[in-house]
Enzyme design. Structure first.
Site, short mmCIF file in Angstrom:
data_model
loop_
_atom_site.label_atom_id
_atom_site.label_comp_id
_atom_site.label_asym_id
_atom_site.label_seq_id
_atom_site.Cartn_x
_atom_site.Cartn_y
_atom_site.Cartn_z
CG ASP A 1 -1.81 1.15 1.18
OD1 ASP A 1 -2.92 1.32 0.51
OD2 ASP A 1 -1.23 2.17 1.83
CE1 TYR B 1 1.07 8.10 2.69
CE2 TYR B 1 1.32 6.11 1.54
CZ TYR B 1 0.70 6.69 2.64
OH TYR B 1 -0.58 6.54 3.03
CD GLN C 1 12.75 -1.38 10.65
OE1 GLN C 1 11.79 -1.03 9.53
NE2 GLN C 1 13.14 -0.43 11.41
#
Length: 320
Positions: free
Chosen positions: A56, A61, A291
Site C-alpha cells: 500500500d 508519500y 523489521q
C-alpha cells in the site's frame, strides 16, 4: 500466510500488507525523516519473501518518491504482489500539498501513478482523504470511471466517515475502506466498522502500531532525537506528553502479554487490530530489512479473551 477476500473484490490479501508511507523519505510535510532507498527496496523484497502479497502506497508519500521506490523494488520479481495506491492529494513545484477531488485532477493523478509505478493497471485505487467534502461524489464517480476503463481493478476510499461512504456508494459499490485503527485510536469502532460490515466493505487498517509507537522499539530518548522533518515529533499528539508516557506504559503491558508467546509488542498491537471481525487486514510499515520478521507472526496469531480484556482495562483506566 492466510489470505482473506477484500470486500466485494476478487482480491485475496494476506492479513498483513506492506505499508510504504515511511519509505517516501523526508523533505515533505508528512515525511518520516531521511530514508535509504536501498533499505526500502530490501524491506519490500523481504516482505514478499515472507509471504506478504500486497503493498500500500500513495502518490503523496514523498511526493511521488514512494511509488518510484515500489516500482524499483518490484523489478524482476517473479510473482508481483498487488499494488494499492491513492489519489486526492496534489502538490506544486514548491512541494506544497493541496487537496483535490475534481475529475480531471484524479485522472491526471492516476496516469502519473501508473507511470511512476510502471504498471498497466492499479489493483486498488483509493481516494486518500474526503477533502473537499463537497466534491466527494465527483471524485468517486471519477474513480469508478477509471475502473470502467480498466486503468484500475478495484476502487476504495480512505479516512471516510460512515455518512460519506453512504453518500458515494449511491454511484457504485465501495470495495474497501482504509481507516486509522489502533489501540490508541479506536474511534472507528463506533460507527465506521459496523457500516463496513453491513455493506461488505473490506477494511485495511493503517497505523496499527500507531506509527511506530507500539513496536516496543520506541523510547522517550528516541522520540527526543527525531529529526525536525519527522512528522510524528510535532504533528502527532501521541508522541507528546502527557500521552507519550501513557503510551510507553501501554507498550510495557503489550510486552508482558506477548512474552509468554514469544511475541513482540508490535505483534500484540497488530493482533489486537486483526481481532475485530470487520478488519480484513492491517498495513505494517518497515524501513529496514529485519523489521518485518519481528512483526509478521501477528498475521496468524490471535489474542485470548483474557489478554484482550487486560489491554482494554488499561485503555479504560488511562483514556487518551
Amino acid at each position: 500466510m492466510q489470505t482473506r477476500q477484500l470486500g466485494n473484490s476478487d482480491l485475496h490479501v494476506t492479513s498483513i500488507g506492506f505499508g510504504a508511507w515511511a519509505i517516501g523519505g523526508g523533505g515533505w510535510a508528512f515525511g518520516w525523516g531521511a530514508q535509504d532507498d536501498a533499505d526500502s527496496v530490501a524491506s519490500i523484497r523481504e516482505a514478499i519473501d515472507l509471504g506478504i502479497n500486497w503493498i500500500d502506497t500513495a502518490a503523496v508519500y514523498g511526493l511521488g518518491h514512494s511509488e518510484e521506490v515500489v516500482a524499483e523494488a518490484l523489478k524482476g520479481v517473479a510473482k508481483r504482489p498487488y499494488v494499492f495506491t491513492k489519489c486526492a492529494r496534489v502538490w506544486n513545484e514548491e512541494r506544497q500539498i493541496g487537496k483535490s477531488l475534481k475529475a480531471d485532477s484524479i485522472r491526471r493523478e492516476c496516469e502519473a501513478s501508473l507511470k511512476r509505478l510502471k504498471l498497466d493497471v492499479i489493483d486498488l485505487y483509493q481516494i486518500h482523504w474526503p477533502e473537499p467534502d463537497e466534491d466527494i461524489e465527483e471524485g468517486w464517480q471519477a474513480v469508478l470511471k477509471l475502473k470502467e476503463e480498466g486503468k484500475i481493478r478495484w476502487a476504495g476510499v480512505s479516512n471516510f466517515s460512515a455518512e460519506q461512504m453512504a453518500r458515494v456508494s449511491k454511484f457504485g459499490p465501495i470495495t474497501s475502506l482504509q481507516p486509522p485503527y489502533s489501540m490508541i485510536r479506536p474511534e472507528v469502532e463506533e460507527s465506521i466498522l459496523p457500516h463496513c460490515q453491513a455493506h461488505n466493505i473490506g477494511v485495511i487498517a493503517y497505523s496499527p502500531m500507531a506509527s511506530g509507537l507500539l513496536t516496543g522499539a520506541m523510547t522517550r530518548e528516541r522520540v527526543a532525537a527525531m529529526p525536525a522533518d519527522d512528522w510524528r515529533k510535532e504533528k502527532n499528539k501521541h508522541y507528546q506528553e502527557p500521552l507519550l508516557t501513557r503510551n510507553l506504559n501501554l507498550v510495557e503491558l503489550l510486552r508482558t502479554v506477548g512474552a509468554p508467546h514469544g511475541r513482540t509488542p508490535g505483534e500484540v498491537a497488530i493482533a489486537w487490530v486483526l481481532r475485530h471481525p470487520a478488519v480484513t487486514a492491517a498495513i505494517v510499515g518497515a524501513r529496514k530489512p529485519g523489521q518485518l520478521k519481528e512483526l509478521v507472526g501477528a498475521a496468524d496469531w490471535r489474542l485470548t479473551a483474557a489478554e484482550v480484556g487486560a489491554i482494554d482495562g488499561f485503555l479504560r483506566a488511562n483514556p487518551a
